[in-house]
Write an enzyme that holds these catalytic residues in place. Sequence first.
Site, PDB file in Angstrom:
ATOM      1  CG  LEU A  17      -1.814   1.212   1.404  1.00  0.00           C
ATOM      2  CD1 LEU A  17      -2.860   1.283   0.295  1.00  0.00           C
ATOM      3  CD2 LEU A  17      -2.510   1.198   2.759  1.00  0.00           C
ATOM      4  CB  ALA A  18       3.872   2.134   2.000  1.00  0.00           C
ATOM      5  CG  LEU A 190     -15.902   8.405   0.718  1.00  0.00           C
ATOM      6  CD1 LEU A 190     -15.894   8.465   2.232  1.00  0.00           C
ATOM      7  CD2 LEU A 190     -17.191   9.001   0.178  1.00  0.00           C
ATOM      8  N   GLY A 191     -12.466   9.719  -2.362  1.00  0.00           N
ATOM      9  CA  GLY A 191     -11.541  10.710  -2.919  1.00  0.00           C
ATOM     10  C   GLY A 191     -11.639  10.801  -4.432  1.00  0.00           C
ATOM     11  CD  GLU A 226     -10.132  -4.484  -9.631  1.00  0.00           C
ATOM     12  OE1 GLU A 226      -9.672  -3.444  -9.138  1.00  0.00           O
ATOM     13  OE2 GLU A 226      -9.994  -5.602  -9.095  1.00  0.00           O
ATOM     14  CG  ASP A 245     -11.151  -6.124  -1.746  1.00  0.00           C
ATOM     15  OD1 ASP A 245     -10.381  -5.533  -0.961  1.00  0.00           O
ATOM     16  OD2 ASP A 245     -10.921  -6.230  -2.964  1.00  0.00           O
ATOM     17  CG  HIS A 250     -14.182   0.724  -2.367  1.00  0.00           C
ATOM     18  ND1 HIS A 250     -13.618   1.459  -1.359  1.00  0.00           N
ATOM     19  CD2 HIS A 250     -13.203  -0.118  -2.795  1.00  0.00           C
ATOM     20  CE1 HIS A 250     -12.368   1.072  -1.185  1.00  0.00           C
ATOM     21  NE2 HIS A 250     -12.091   0.114  -2.041  1.00  0.00           N
ATOM     22  CE  LYS A 342     -17.978   0.738 -18.856  1.00  0.00           C
ATOM     23  NZ  LYS A 342     -19.158   0.491 -19.686  1.00  0.00           N
ATOM     24  NE  ARG A 464     -23.644  -9.614 -19.112  1.00  0.00           N
ATOM     25  CZ  ARG A 464     -23.829  -8.324 -18.828  1.00  0.00           C
ATOM     26  NH1 ARG A 464     -23.088  -7.418 -19.403  1.00  0.00           N
ATOM     27  NH2 ARG A 464     -24.765  -7.966 -17.979  1.00  0.00           N
TER      28      ARG A 464
HETATM   29  C1  BG6 Z   1      -9.121  -1.745  -3.163  1.00  0.00           C
HETATM   30  C2  BG6 Z   1      -9.354  -3.220  -3.191  1.00  0.00           C
HETATM   31  O1  BG6 Z   1      -9.674  -1.178  -2.012  1.00  0.00           O
HETATM   32  O2  BG6 Z   1      -9.704  -1.157  -4.305  1.00  0.00           O
HETATM   33  C3  BG6 Z   1      -8.817  -3.837  -4.458  1.00  0.00           C
HETATM   34  O3  BG6 Z   1      -8.736  -3.826  -2.056  1.00  0.00           O
HETATM   35  C4  BG6 Z   1      -9.342  -3.106  -5.676  1.00  0.00           C
HETATM   36  O4  BG6 Z   1      -9.156  -5.208  -4.529  1.00  0.00           O
HETATM   37  C5  BG6 Z   1      -9.179  -1.601  -5.527  1.00  0.00           C
HETATM   38  O5  BG6 Z   1      -8.619  -3.563  -6.806  1.00  0.00           O
HETATM   39  C6  BG6 Z   1      -9.891  -0.865  -6.637  1.00  0.00           C
HETATM   40  O6  BG6 Z   1      -9.585   0.490  -6.582  1.00  0.00           O
HETATM   41  P1  BG6 Z   1      -9.707   1.380  -7.878  1.00  0.00           P
HETATM   42  O7  BG6 Z   1      -9.444   2.761  -7.388  1.00  0.00           O
HETATM   43  O8  BG6 Z   1      -8.695   0.881  -8.861  1.00  0.00           O
HETATM   44  O9  BG6 Z   1     -11.087   1.193  -8.407  1.00  0.00           O
END
Ligand code: BG6
Length: 484
Positions: A17-18, A190-191, A226, A245, A250, A342, A464
């Site tokens: 992540l970092a 949210l960003g 994805e 996840d 999200h 998407k 799909r």
């Molecule tokens: C992360 C998930 O929070 O968001 C990942 O852990 C996912 O699995 C990612 O790939 C997707 O983020 P973004 O910004 O590419 O849509």
Amino acid sequence: PETGCLSIIVLGASGDLAKKKTFPALFHLYRQGFLQPDEVHIFGYARTKISDDELRNRLRGYLINEKGASPDQSEILSSFLQLVKYVSGSYDSEEGFRLLDKEISEHEISKNSQEGSSRRLFYLALPPSVYPSVCRMIKQCCMNKSDLGGWTRIVVEKPFGRDLDTAEELSTQIGELFDEPQIYRIDHYLGKELVQNLLVLRFANRFFLPLWNRDNIDNVQIVFREDFGTEGRGGYFDQYGIIRDIIQNHLLQVFYLVAMEKPVSIKPEHIRDEKVKVLQSVLPIKDEEVVLGQYEGYKDDPTVPDDSNTPTFATIVLRIHNERWEGVPFILKAGKALNSRKAEIRVQFKDVPGDIFKCKKQGRNEFVIRLQPSEAIYMKLTVKQPGLDMSTAQSELDLSYRQRYQGVTIPEAYERLILDTIRGDQQHFVRRDELKAAWEIFTPLLHRIDDGESKPLPYQPGGRGPAEADELLAKAGYVQTLGY
Ligand code: BG6
């Protein structure tokens, strides 16, 4: 204060992540002048024993490939890296954190910062299992010594727990050490530019005000796809699955912003109050309104157990019990290894009553907000086909950001959120009660999956998702509409 000595401490500095998000975001902020070299110092902290220069060299390797970086950036990259220092230690050792505190204090003294007036931002790029011990160590060893307007803030990332009980336990442990205004729970959706646009679209446009309700809207889809699988993250992903996840955080954030009532003002507390209210109005999820999937080949990943029951795909219908939305399905859909990448919101309106043009079969009005890729807002509508006939066709009123805002750089989500943290703006962060309400919705379903009672259906990678998901969509009322 927004000025004065600022120390940004990235805990878990050698992790994924970092490397992928935190340091690139800091570098972008630096490049744009938001982090001033005479005020800021960045500390990496992790267990690996490496020197300052080794960390800098590693970071150079990642950051040089960053978007927008060009050869003439290498000077600016070098000056950024000069601000980075490294401290090694474990996540529960007082010794490590005392050393970290000493380094931070030295930096503050070198900047002539008055004790207590400095700003300390701790970014936990770490698995949640170590949050409690790290927070304890920060509290014990690394806080500002007195309060002259300085602050200590901590940034944490999801997953915040695995279900309602574990999340509450984590919140309580952290809450005993830090007050809510010091805790920044990131949900990077949210960003995103178009997520931040949702409230403006909804509440600053007369068009939508009278239409945004059960009388006019038939169904809402919030979709995340994805076109790649878990790719090396199988071990992590398998413990959580697509609901924890992506959907519980999200997509749910997007859901609130589409469904909530107008807040009293745009103050963070007012917005978050409305989010919690709409969540509390969500009815229990029905089994028959859930389709789970797991792509074929997922278990070939050696870090995934052979008998894994973890979904990599889910379609879930949420229903809201209130005056505005009774009877309108909100279809949340997310999947890995599908046919495209998407994320979008599709608000589908009801058929026009008294269809004198016989255009119903072409589809319905839709209002679409594409979060990524290529941000866009468009409305699908029926128009007269140009020509001598009086025939109709579907067309779009299209606001594509790439065309409309040429030359405007859209900031990365993490960049914006880290800046908000420095500025002390919690609007785009998750509040504790919001988190609890979110877990309340999904915990019963998650437990059924964990217990093996609900099983994912297999689906072909690159497709799909399970056909049953499309059937559920149709059952919920979605009508495939021509155009894009
Ligand atoms: C992360 C998930 O929070 O968001 C990942 O852990 C996912 O699995 C990612 O790939 C997707 O983020 P973004 O910004 O590419 O849509």
